[in-house]
Motif scaffolding. Structure first.
Motif, PDB file in Angstrom:
ATOM      1  N   SER A  85     -18.726  -1.567  -7.905  1.00 53.61           N
ATOM      2  CA  SER A  85     -17.879  -2.754  -8.017  1.00 53.61           C
ATOM      3  C   SER A  85     -17.266  -2.896  -9.408  1.00 53.61           C
ATOM      4  O   SER A  85     -16.334  -3.675  -9.607  1.00 53.61           O
ATOM      5  N   ASP A  86     -17.791  -2.138 -10.392  1.00 49.40           N
ATOM      6  CA  ASP A  86     -17.258  -2.180 -11.752  1.00 49.40           C
ATOM      7  C   ASP A  86     -16.090  -1.230 -11.980  1.00 49.40           C
ATOM      8  O   ASP A  86     -15.425  -1.316 -13.018  1.00 49.40           O
ATOM      9  N   PHE A  87     -15.834  -0.314 -11.047  1.00 50.75           N
ATOM     10  CA  PHE A  87     -14.854   0.737 -11.301  1.00 50.75           C
ATOM     11  C   PHE A  87     -13.458   0.184 -11.562  1.00 50.75           C
ATOM     12  O   PHE A  87     -12.798   0.559 -12.532  1.00 50.75           O
ATOM     13  N   GLU A  88     -12.984  -0.690 -10.669  1.00 50.40           N
ATOM     14  CA  GLU A  88     -11.617  -1.184 -10.826  1.00 50.40           C
ATOM     15  C   GLU A  88     -11.444  -1.922 -12.147  1.00 50.40           C
ATOM     16  O   GLU A  88     -10.443  -1.739 -12.859  1.00 50.40           O
ATOM     17  N   LYS A 115      -6.697   4.121  -6.967  1.00 51.27           N
ATOM     18  CA  LYS A 115      -5.459   3.910  -6.207  1.00 51.27           C
ATOM     19  C   LYS A 115      -4.886   2.524  -6.475  1.00 51.27           C
ATOM     20  O   LYS A 115      -3.679   2.360  -6.651  1.00 51.27           O
ATOM     21  N   THR A 116      -5.742   1.532  -6.514  1.00 52.87           N
ATOM     22  CA  THR A 116      -5.293   0.155  -6.749  1.00 52.87           C
ATOM     23  C   THR A 116      -4.682   0.007  -8.135  1.00 52.87           C
ATOM     24  O   THR A 116      -3.592  -0.553  -8.305  1.00 52.87           O
ATOM     25  N   VAL A 117      -5.372   0.517  -9.139  1.00 57.68           N
ATOM     26  CA  VAL A 117      -4.907   0.347 -10.518  1.00 57.68           C
ATOM     27  C   VAL A 117      -3.685   1.229 -10.797  1.00 57.68           C
ATOM     28  O   VAL A 117      -2.736   0.798 -11.473  1.00 57.68           O
ATOM     29  N   ALA A 118      -3.676   2.452 -10.290  1.00 61.89           N
ATOM     30  CA  ALA A 118      -2.539   3.352 -10.513  1.00 61.89           C
ATOM     31  C   ALA A 118      -1.247   2.767  -9.953  1.00 61.89           C
ATOM     32  O   ALA A 118      -0.171   2.943 -10.537  1.00 61.89           O
ATOM     33  N   ALA A 119      -1.348   2.055  -8.838  1.00 62.85           N
ATOM     34  CA  ALA A 119      -0.157   1.424  -8.250  1.00 62.85           C
ATOM     35  C   ALA A 119       0.385   0.322  -9.149  1.00 62.85           C
ATOM     36  O   ALA A 119       1.600   0.084  -9.199  1.00 62.85           O
ATOM     37  N   ASP A 120      -0.492  -0.354  -9.883  1.00 68.09           N
ATOM     38  CA  ASP A 120      -0.070  -1.437 -10.771  1.00 68.09           C
ATOM     39  C   ASP A 120       0.440  -0.931 -12.117  1.00 68.09           C
ATOM     40  O   ASP A 120       1.107  -1.678 -12.848  1.00 68.09           O
ATOM     41  N   TYR A 121       0.126   0.334 -12.454  1.00 67.52           N
ATOM     42  CA  TYR A 121       0.531   0.908 -13.737  1.00 67.52           C
ATOM     43  C   TYR A 121       1.186   2.266 -13.492  1.00 67.52           C
ATOM     44  O   TYR A 121       0.622   3.318 -13.818  1.00 67.52           O
TER      45      TYR A 121
END
Length: 359
Positions: A85-88, A115-121
């Motif tokens: 749960s800490d990864f993102e 995947k979530t973070v790469a889409a935002d950056y």
């Protein structure tokens, strides 16, 4: 509110899990030391939940960055998540700063977060090791797990039938996972395929620790397997695998390491290691970036490229000449493409039926 929670978690991680490298010092002719020439390139890494000190995946990744620091003068920071749960929050913490040229992650269980973070950056460059993720602005470096563990499986399948000192007549072997994910499952399939390629009647016990950092449970599971007749156990369990080595010593049986060469940890009981040089994989991602050769996309390598393999160096356990010769012969077949190992449990029985070793 959601954004505030993310920021709060990021701050918590920064306060408790964040670490930074200390630049290496370079000795001068008079024996004094100076700081190495520095680079403007800054790297971050989100470690796996096993944390530093696992003598495996995380330690090798850190060593790869330390080598890149020494060779190229880069600086790097890292975090040690305690749970998935800490990864993102870890990725987001680094990406939010805009300071890092490259952010590196480890293993398939970080894929959703990345995947979530790469889409935002979309302008941030990411690398992930031991993953088949294929998305924009991410370099995914993967190895053929089934080839990494196969030769230790061959060793176990032949040695359990041999007169080796700690082997028995039960024809039972074991394999222990840290967490149950698709990449590690390929490692299980590779080990079992190796065993059954040379010993079709062997019984292979499987278990999952549920954590990469629980040596006590790793030991408990291994002792149960040894008590059921297993004389060789392959661990794919991170720091939990250290408990397997303890169990092997107490039960007077054999174990196999994984990742970097672990044979010296218990050289009288660790027969060999299923090798994968994660330190080189991390180092090469940084090297490619420094030299302007970094590219997004998926890169897969195996025995042919010497990215994975088998080593009994530093082990005091010596297989007989027939076993050593068989391992080398079978390795050559894989490298030439003559023998292609299956990747899934669903394929395994049919693969074994179609592939049996003969001298």
């Amino acid at each position: 509110m959601k954004k505030m929670l993310k920021v709060a978690l990021a701050l918590l991680l920064a306060g408790t899990l964040f670490g930074c490298s200390k630049p290496a010092e370079t000795p001068t002719e008079d024996g004094k030391t100076t700081d190495p020439e520095t680079s403007d390139i800054k790297v971050a890494i989100v470690l796996s939940t096993g944390g530093l000190g696992d003598k495996n995946f995380n330690d090798m990744s850190y060593d790869g960055l330390k080598q890149a620091e020494a060779d190229f003068g880069i600086t790097f920071d890292y975090i040690e998540p305690t749970s998935a749960s800490d990864f993102e929050a870890g990725y987001r913490q680094f990406a939010d700063t805009g300071e890092y040229d490259l952010i590196i992650g480890l293993a398939a269980d970080q894929e959703d977060a990345l995947k979530t973070v790469a889409a935002d950056y979309p302008e941030q460059k990411f690398s992930i090791i031991d993953s088949s993720l294929d998305i924009a602005n991410v370099s995914a470096v993967s190895t053929k797990w089934q080839e990494q563990t196969f030769l230790c499986g061959v060793y176990a399948g032949l040695a359990t039938l041999s007169d080796m000192e700690k082997a028995n007549e039960d024809n039972v072997l074991g394999v222990i996972l840290g967490m149950d994910n698709p990449n590690l499952r390929k490692g299980v399939v590779g080990f079992e395929a190796g065993v059954r390629y040379v010993n079709a009647d062997a019984k292979i016990l499987e278990a999952v620790v549920g954590n990469f950092n629980d040596a006590n449970k790793g030991k408990e599971i291994a002792m149960s397997m040894y008590n059921q007749g297993a004389d060789f156990i392959q661990h794919i369990a991170g720091a939990s695998g250290l408990g397997v080595f303890t169990a092997a010593k107490e039960a007077n049986r054999y174990a196999f390491g994984v990742g970097g060469n672990q044979n010296a940890i218990e050289p009288d009981y660790i027969a060999a290691t299923s090798i994968r040089n994660v330190n080189e994989m991390v180092y090469n991602e940084v090297k490619n970036f420094v030299e302007g050769n970094w590219q997004e996309g998926l890169k897969v390598s195996g025995l042919k490229e010497d990215a994975v393999g088998y080593s009994n160096e530093l082990s005091n356990v010596v297989p007989n000449e027939d076993i050593s010769a068989a391992i080398e012969e079978i390795k050559a077949k894989i490298q030439s493409g003559e023998l292609v190992i299956c990747e899934t449990a669903e394929e395994l029985d049919a693969w074994v039926e179609a592939n049996q070793y003969s001298k």
